[in-house]
Scaffold this motif. Structure first.
Motif, mmCIF file in Angstrom:
data_model
loop_
_atom_site.group_PDB
_atom_site.id
_atom_site.type_symbol
_atom_site.label_atom_id
_atom_site.label_comp_id
_atom_site.label_asym_id
_atom_site.label_seq_id
_atom_site.Cartn_x
_atom_site.Cartn_y
_atom_site.Cartn_z
ATOM 1 N N ASP A 164 13.010 25.055 2.252
ATOM 2 C CA ASP A 164 12.751 25.249 3.671
ATOM 3 C C ASP A 164 11.320 24.929 4.099
ATOM 4 O OD1 ASP A 164 11.623 27.352 2.301
ATOM 5 O OD2 ASP A 164 12.355 28.922 3.656
ATOM 6 N N VAL A 165 10.498 24.381 3.202
ATOM 7 C CA VAL A 165 9.126 24.043 3.585
ATOM 8 C C VAL A 165 9.040 22.584 4.016
ATOM 9 C CG1 VAL A 165 8.223 25.722 1.945
ATOM 10 C CG2 VAL A 165 8.351 23.309 1.292
ATOM 11 N N GLU A 166 7.993 22.269 4.765
ATOM 12 C CA GLU A 166 7.797 20.884 5.186
ATOM 13 C C GLU A 166 7.225 20.067 4.030
ATOM 14 O OE1 GLU A 166 5.604 18.036 8.520
ATOM 15 O OE2 GLU A 166 5.377 20.221 8.659
ATOM 16 N N VAL A 167 7.664 18.830 3.941
ATOM 17 C CA VAL A 167 7.100 17.883 2.991
ATOM 18 C C VAL A 167 7.006 16.527 3.683
ATOM 19 C CG1 VAL A 167 9.350 17.259 2.006
ATOM 20 C CG2 VAL A 167 7.262 16.907 0.660
ATOM 21 N N ILE A 168 5.992 15.782 3.327
ATOM 22 C CA ILE A 168 5.812 14.430 3.863
ATOM 23 C C ILE A 168 5.767 13.463 2.696
ATOM 24 C CG2 ILE A 168 4.334 12.890 5.212
ATOM 25 C CD1 ILE A 168 3.170 15.413 6.551
ATOM 26 N N PHE A 169 6.551 12.402 2.787
ATOM 27 C CA PHE A 169 6.487 11.331 1.804
ATOM 28 C C PHE A 169 5.817 10.122 2.449
ATOM 29 C CE2 PHE A 169 10.079 13.795 0.091
ATOM 30 C CZ PHE A 169 9.649 13.944 -1.221
ATOM 31 N N ALA A 170 4.758 9.643 1.816
ATOM 32 C CA ALA A 170 4.092 8.425 2.283
ATOM 33 C C ALA A 170 4.596 7.271 1.424
ATOM 34 C CB ALA A 170 2.577 8.562 2.165
ATOM 35 N N TYR A 171 5.452 6.442 2.013
ATOM 36 C CA TYR A 171 5.968 5.286 1.285
ATOM 37 C C TYR A 171 4.920 4.187 1.308
ATOM 38 C CZ TYR A 171 8.621 1.111 0.134
ATOM 39 O OH TYR A 171 9.034 -0.073 -0.445
ATOM 40 N N GLU A 172 4.353 3.926 0.133
ATOM 41 C CA GLU A 172 3.296 2.927 -0.007
ATOM 42 C C GLU A 172 3.636 1.993 -1.163
ATOM 43 O OE1 GLU A 172 -0.787 4.919 1.437
ATOM 44 O OE2 GLU A 172 -0.137 5.639 -0.517
ATOM 45 N N PRO A 173 4.295 0.869 -0.879
ATOM 46 C CA PRO A 173 4.519 -0.091 -1.962
ATOM 47 C C PRO A 173 3.176 -0.447 -2.594
ATOM 48 C CG PRO A 173 5.670 -0.748 0.059
ATOM 49 C CD PRO A 173 4.758 0.376 0.429
ATOM 50 N N VAL A 174 3.071 -0.276 -3.878
ATOM 51 C CA VAL A 174 1.776 -0.462 -4.537
ATOM 52 C C VAL A 174 1.233 -1.868 -4.290
ATOM 53 C CG1 VAL A 174 0.589 -0.427 -6.764
ATOM 54 C CG2 VAL A 174 2.371 1.257 -6.286
ATOM 55 N N TRP A 175 2.115 -2.846 -4.256
ATOM 56 C CA TRP A 175 1.692 -4.233 -4.059
ATOM 57 C C TRP A 175 1.193 -4.504 -2.638
ATOM 58 C CZ3 TRP A 175 4.841 -6.176 -0.287
ATOM 59 C CH2 TRP A 175 6.099 -5.565 -0.130
ATOM 60 N N ALA A 176 1.445 -3.581 -1.714
ATOM 61 C CA ALA A 176 1.005 -3.776 -0.330
ATOM 62 C C ALA A 176 -0.327 -3.088 -0.040
ATOM 63 C CB ALA A 176 2.068 -3.268 0.635
ATOM 64 N N ILE A 177 -0.771 -2.195 -0.951
ATOM 65 C CA ILE A 177 -2.023 -1.487 -0.739
ATOM 66 C C ILE A 177 -3.191 -2.465 -0.879
ATOM 67 C CG2 ILE A 177 -3.529 0.347 -1.579
ATOM 68 C CD1 ILE A 177 -1.022 1.779 -2.605
ATOM 69 N N GLY A 178 -3.983 -2.569 0.179
ATOM 70 C CA GLY A 178 -5.123 -3.476 0.163
ATOM 71 C C GLY A 178 -4.768 -4.938 0.374
ATOM 72 N N ALA A 179 -3.504 -5.236 0.683
ATOM 73 C CA ALA A 179 -3.080 -6.610 0.915
ATOM 74 C C ALA A 179 -3.489 -7.068 2.312
ATOM 75 C CB ALA A 179 -1.565 -6.726 0.740
ATOM 76 N N SER A 180 -3.330 -8.350 2.580
ATOM 77 C CA SER A 180 -3.707 -8.883 3.889
ATOM 78 C C SER A 180 -2.710 -8.510 4.968
ATOM 79 C CB SER A 180 -3.845 -10.411 3.816
ATOM 80 O OG SER A 180 -2.624 -10.996 3.381
ATOM 81 N N GLU A 181 -1.462 -8.217 4.582
ATOM 82 C CA GLU A 181 -0.417 -7.862 5.522
ATOM 83 C C GLU A 181 0.386 -6.685 4.974
ATOM 84 O OE1 GLU A 181 0.152 -9.172 8.478
ATOM 85 O OE2 GLU A 181 -1.352 -10.773 8.342
#
Length: 255
Positions: free
Chosen positions: A168-185
């Motif tokens: 019953d607690v709140e949770v947030i998932f941050a979907y971050e494809p590793v290959w997109a972190i720091g990419a140009s797009e």
């Protein structure tokens, strides 16, 4: 069947280790100036400075609706854990949300799904919102295969956390494809929507609120393309300019 609770949109930024002490404080002061604008009715905002800045950031943000975050947490409340930070201390310091399991920590420090889940449980135990970073490491060129493989790589990351935190607690998932972190797009919008819709299904039986954010080279125009799958954006260096952060929040609030 679980009760479907309304989900507010959400935008956040982590400063990682980019700023020194004085510029971190200056940045938090700038974020504070965004409180009370029209989008506050629709969008939650959080900022995650370094640990040294947390107490001063809490003082600055105390009278605002902006949530203060921390970049990591340990799964024990106290003990002989040199260099770690207690969830109890974070809660006492005014932290509301805790970033857990970022791809950098998984890669550089070998954090496992089990450790990430323990940290999420510790955060929830102290009334903090776990913000759990998840994502696949490899980018596949065939779109249909890419979605399926991303879902299967993310599934144990999600399910291990859901098994550890109260229903019953709140949770947030941050979907971050590793290959997109720091990419140009950012990642392709169809890919993000298809993956995040399936991630949401994994948590659909929960009683608590589950929000999903997208991170990975996100910026202006990103949210409108992926709003069918996510509740907001987790920003990086682009948002280190307060004007850019304001632009994205305005887009998320108005989309």
């Amino acid at each position: 069947m679980a009760i479907s609770l309304p989900r507010r949109r959400i935008v956040g930024v982590s400063l990682k280790m980019y700023f020194d002490l004085f510029n971190s404080i200056k940045y938090v002061q700038g974020v504070y100036q965004l409180d009370g604008l029209a989008w506050n009715e629709r969008v939650d905002l959080f900022v995650i400075p370094d640990f040294i800045t947390i107490l001063e950031a809490a003082r600055i943000l105390e009278s605002s609706s902006i949530m203060l975050g921390a970049q990591d947490i340990f799964w024990k409340d106290d003990g002989p854990y040199t260099g770690e930070v207690s969830p109890r201390v974070l809660q006492q310091a005014g932290v509301k949300i805790v970033e857990i399991g970022h791809a950098e920590r998984r890669a550089m420090f070998g954090e496992t799904d089990e450790q990430v889940a323990l940290k999420a449980g510790a955060a929830a135990r102290h009334g903090l919102i776990p913000l759990v970073c998840i994502g696949e490491r490899t980018h596949h060129n065939i779109a249909s295969a890419a979605v399926g493989m991303a879902i299967e790589e993310c599934r144990p990351q999600v399910m291990s956390v859901l098994a550890t935190i109260p229903d019953d607690v709140e949770v947030i998932f941050a979907y971050e494809p590793v290959w997109a972190i720091g990419a140009s797009e950012p990642a392709d919008a169809d890919h993000v929507v298809n993956v995040t819709k399936e991630l949401r299904r994994m948590a659909e039986s929960r009683k608590g609120v589950t929000r999903i954010m997208y991170g990975g080279s996100a910026g202006p125009g990103t949210f409108a393309k992926i709003a069918a799958g996510v509740d907001g954006l987790f920003l990086g260096r682009f948002a280190h300019d307060i004007h850019n952060l304001k632009q994205v929040i305005t887009e998320v609030g108005g989309a």
